[in-house]
Design a protein around this motif. Structure first.
Motif, PDB file in Angstrom:
ATOM      1  N   GLU A  36       0.827  -1.207   0.000  1.00 31.01           N
ATOM      2  CA  GLU A  36       0.000   0.000   0.000  1.00 31.01           C
ATOM      3  C   GLU A  36       0.863   1.259   0.000  1.00 31.01           C
ATOM      4  O   GLU A  36       0.639   2.189  -0.777  1.00 31.01           O
ATOM      5  CB  GLU A  36      -0.935   0.008   1.206  1.00 31.01           C
ATOM      6  CG  GLU A  36      -2.017  -1.078   1.142  1.00 31.01           C
ATOM      7  CD  GLU A  36      -3.009  -0.948   2.287  1.00 31.01           C
ATOM      8  OE1 GLU A  36      -2.876  -0.005   3.104  1.00 31.01           O
ATOM      9  OE2 GLU A  36      -3.911  -1.789   2.359  1.00 31.01           O
ATOM     10  N   ARG A  37       1.865   1.270   0.858  1.00 35.44           N
ATOM     11  CA  ARG A  37       2.719   2.465   0.969  1.00 35.44           C
ATOM     12  C   ARG A  37       3.961   2.357   0.088  1.00 35.44           C
ATOM     13  O   ARG A  37       4.722   3.299  -0.061  1.00 35.44           O
ATOM     14  CB  ARG A  37       3.102   2.677   2.427  1.00 35.44           C
ATOM     15  CG  ARG A  37       1.861   2.821   3.331  1.00 35.44           C
ATOM     16  CD  ARG A  37       2.245   2.898   4.793  1.00 35.44           C
ATOM     17  NE  ARG A  37       2.832   4.181   5.126  1.00 35.44           N
ATOM     18  CZ  ARG A  37       3.542   4.395   6.212  1.00 35.44           C
ATOM     19  NH1 ARG A  37       3.792   3.400   7.059  1.00 35.44           N
ATOM     20  NH2 ARG A  37       4.027   5.600   6.473  1.00 35.44           N
ATOM     21  N   LEU A  38       4.166   1.175  -0.507  1.00 34.61           N
ATOM     22  CA  LEU A  38       5.191   0.930  -1.528  1.00 34.61           C
ATOM     23  C   LEU A  38       6.618   1.090  -1.020  1.00 34.61           C
ATOM     24  O   LEU A  38       7.388   1.957  -1.463  1.00 34.61           O
ATOM     25  CB  LEU A  38       4.945   1.805  -2.758  1.00 34.61           C
ATOM     26  CG  LEU A  38       3.617   1.552  -3.482  1.00 34.61           C
ATOM     27  CD1 LEU A  38       3.466   2.468  -4.678  1.00 34.61           C
ATOM     28  CD2 LEU A  38       3.492   0.099  -3.911  1.00 34.61           C
ATOM     29  N   CYS A  84      17.055  -2.739   0.855  1.00 32.47           N
ATOM     30  CA  CYS A  84      15.762  -2.226   1.311  1.00 32.47           C
ATOM     31  C   CYS A  84      15.494  -0.831   0.774  1.00 32.47           C
ATOM     32  O   CYS A  84      16.390  -0.143   0.282  1.00 32.47           O
ATOM     33  CB  CYS A  84      15.672  -2.231   2.832  1.00 32.47           C
ATOM     34  SG  CYS A  84      16.745  -1.039   3.656  1.00 32.47           S
ATOM     35  N   GLY A  85      14.217  -0.421   0.884  1.00 32.90           N
ATOM     36  CA  GLY A  85      13.805   0.923   0.542  1.00 32.90           C
ATOM     37  C   GLY A  85      13.921   1.833   1.742  1.00 32.90           C
ATOM     38  O   GLY A  85      14.527   1.488   2.757  1.00 32.90           O
ATOM     39  N   GLY A  86      13.327   3.032   1.621  1.00 27.61           N
ATOM     40  CA  GLY A  86      13.278   3.948   2.750  1.00 27.61           C
ATOM     41  C   GLY A  86      14.424   4.906   2.861  1.00 27.61           C
ATOM     42  O   GLY A  86      14.507   5.665   3.827  1.00 27.61           O
ATOM     43  N   SER A  87      15.371   4.851   1.906  1.00 25.72           N
ATOM     44  CA  SER A  87      16.577   5.667   1.971  1.00 25.72           C
ATOM     45  C   SER A  87      17.255   5.450   3.332  1.00 25.72           C
ATOM     46  O   SER A  87      17.172   4.357   3.896  1.00 25.72           O
ATOM     47  CB  SER A  87      16.231   7.137   1.720  1.00 25.72           C
ATOM     48  OG  SER A  87      17.403   7.893   1.533  1.00 25.72           O
ATOM     49  N   ALA A  88      17.922   6.467   3.867  1.00 22.95           N
ATOM     50  CA  ALA A  88      18.677   6.286   5.117  1.00 22.95           C
ATOM     51  C   ALA A  88      17.793   5.829   6.261  1.00 22.95           C
ATOM     52  O   ALA A  88      18.238   5.108   7.160  1.00 22.95           O
ATOM     53  CB  ALA A  88      19.386   7.584   5.486  1.00 22.95           C
ATOM     54  N   GLN A 126      10.724   6.841  -1.764  1.00 25.64           N
ATOM     55  CA  GLN A 126       9.692   7.741  -1.244  1.00 25.64           C
ATOM     56  C   GLN A 126       8.957   8.511  -2.342  1.00 25.64           C
ATOM     57  O   GLN A 126       7.861   9.018  -2.123  1.00 25.64           O
ATOM     58  CB  GLN A 126      10.302   8.739  -0.257  1.00 25.64           C
ATOM     59  CG  GLN A 126      10.533   8.148   1.117  1.00 25.64           C
ATOM     60  CD  GLN A 126      11.895   7.486   1.263  1.00 25.64           C
ATOM     61  OE1 GLN A 126      12.550   7.179   0.283  1.00 25.64           O
ATOM     62  NE2 GLN A 126      12.331   7.271   2.498  1.00 25.64           N
ATOM     63  N   SER A 127       9.528   8.586  -3.521  1.00 26.64           N
ATOM     64  CA  SER A 127       8.878   9.325  -4.602  1.00 26.64           C
ATOM     65  C   SER A 127       7.779   8.514  -5.274  1.00 26.64           C
ATOM     66  O   SER A 127       6.979   9.057  -6.034  1.00 26.64           O
ATOM     67  CB  SER A 127       9.920   9.731  -5.658  1.00 26.64           C
ATOM     68  OG  SER A 127      10.630   8.600  -6.120  1.00 26.64           O
ATOM     69  N   VAL A 128       7.698   7.218  -5.005  1.00 26.69           N
ATOM     70  CA  VAL A 128       6.698   6.364  -5.652  1.00 26.69           C
ATOM     71  C   VAL A 128       5.478   6.162  -4.765  1.00 26.69           C
ATOM     72  O   VAL A 128       4.345   6.321  -5.198  1.00 26.69           O
ATOM     73  CB  VAL A 128       7.310   5.000  -6.031  1.00 26.69           C
ATOM     74  CG1 VAL A 128       6.261   4.075  -6.639  1.00 26.69           C
ATOM     75  CG2 VAL A 128       8.452   5.200  -7.018  1.00 26.69           C
ATOM     76  N   GLY A 162       8.901  -0.331  -4.257  1.00 26.37           N
ATOM     77  CA  GLY A 162       8.707   1.050  -4.708  1.00 26.37           C
ATOM     78  C   GLY A 162       9.774   1.535  -5.665  1.00 26.37           C
ATOM     79  O   GLY A 162       9.936   2.749  -5.845  1.00 26.37           O
ATOM     80  N   ALA A 163      10.467   0.627  -6.319  1.00 24.72           N
ATOM     81  CA  ALA A 163      11.576   1.002  -7.201  1.00 24.72           C
ATOM     82  C   ALA A 163      11.071   1.510  -8.553  1.00 24.72           C
ATOM     83  O   ALA A 163      10.013   1.113  -9.032  1.00 24.72           O
ATOM     84  CB  ALA A 163      12.501  -0.195  -7.411  1.00 24.72           C
TER      85      ALA A 163
END
Length: 335
Positions: A36-38, A84-88, A126-128, A162-163
């Protein structure tokens, strides 16, 4: 090796190739995904420990414990590599990986406790999806707990949830990407594979052929980000907002220095499949892992590992589906 001459369609049809990864004894792979939040996390788990290396070529990386992997440093056994996603902010998920492994008694013996050695890298997704989303410590825990010895999903899962790819003209003209894997078995039982989450500023290419990435202004077709860049039509990007991260893994036997070389050569596959790559806007990072079951030549492992990275990138693009307002490759092809 002539497999780099395979058409993208042939690569896609080789679905059984990815399962060769699991003939590498002791390798387990798990995903946790927030659809949902990707965002999400992917864990490559090595309970018995593995010799590992890393090579960072992008200018804006986000990593954990990569200094341990330098050949001159003490620790020579890694228990998990995390993408993983989420940046730092996604680095928090790696604490969950450590927590689960510690509960299972997996880690470096110190005489007092066992400390799991967990390394990894993040990408900016986070942009997706939801800009406030990031894989949590609990997601890292669950991905580790659910890691499989026999199967792995591709596309919009784990670190690929979310890539996206192709942002030279800005995010609004990007294409949904994901995570992909590919493995090659050589004579003598040697296996080399790759797991790659593709979140690139550049486009996916095969030789001179543009596969996917930057879309035209009307969104109906793909256009070359390289051409836009060379004609001064690129959009200023946020540093660190793009990153391709992956792992080259083998059952071959390597020293830490040789594992570093395999990771370095893995970037050759990345630069063949993504153009442009290794920019100031990317945090491109390739890890390597060697379980040490089969005698191997590092030159062979490096060349074949680069091939596996290249094909895993193609699979990541082809396995993705539209999400977060971005179309996937199949949506553009269908127009």
């Amino acid at each position: 090796m002539a497999s780099h001459l395979l058409s993208v369609l042939q690569v896609l049809q080789m679905t059984t190739q990815r399962h060769e990864l699991f003939s590498i004894s002791g390798l387990a792979i798990g995903h946790a995904s927030d659809l949902e939040r990707l965002t999400g996390v992917t864990v490559l788990r090595f309970d018995r420990g593995v010799t590992a290396g890393v090579d960072v070529r992008g200018a804006a990386p986000g990593t954990r414990e990569t200094e341990l992997l330098r050949p001159e440093n003490l620790v020579d056994s890694v228990h998990a590599i995390v993408l993983c996603g989420g940046s730092a902010l996604g680095l928090e998920s790696m604490n969950g990986v450590s927590r689960y492994l510690e509960e299972q008694g997996i880690g470096l013996p110190t005489g007092f406790i066992r400390i799991p050695v967990v390394t990894g890298a993040v990408l900016f997704d986070q942009s997706v999806g939801d800009a406030s989303a990031r894989p949590s410590e609990q997601m890292g825990y669950e991905a580790t707990r659910l890691a499989s010895l026999c199967d792995i999903e591709e596309g919009n899962v784990g670190a690929g949830t979310g890539a996206s790819i192709g942002k030279v003209a800005g995010f609004d003209r990007a294409t949904k990407s994901g995570i992909g894997c590919y493995a090659i078995r050589l004579r003598g039982g040697l296996v080399v594979g790759a797991v790659v989450a593709v979140n690139a500023w550049g486009d996916a290419v095969a030789g001179e052929k543009l596969i996917a990435g930057t879309r035209s202004e009307d969104g109906q077709q793909f256009v070359s980000g390289m051409d836009l860049l060379m004609n001064d039509q690129a959009v200023q990007a946020l540093p660190g907002a793009n990153t391709t991260i992956g792992v080259v893994v083998t059952n071959g036997k390597l020293t830490k220095a040789q594992a570093l070389k395999m990771a370095q050569m893995g970037h050759d596959g990345l630069s063949r499949a993504i153009r442009p790559a290794h920019s100031m806007y990317d945090g491109d990072t390739i890890f390597s892992a060697a379980t040490g079951e089969v005698a191997a030549d590092v030159n062979v492992l490096g060349v074949v590992g680069a091939e596996a990275v290249q094909q895993a990138i193609y699979r990541a693009v082809y396995a993705a589906t539209s999400a977060g307002g971005l179309p996937a490759i199949h949506d553009i092809r269908a127009k």
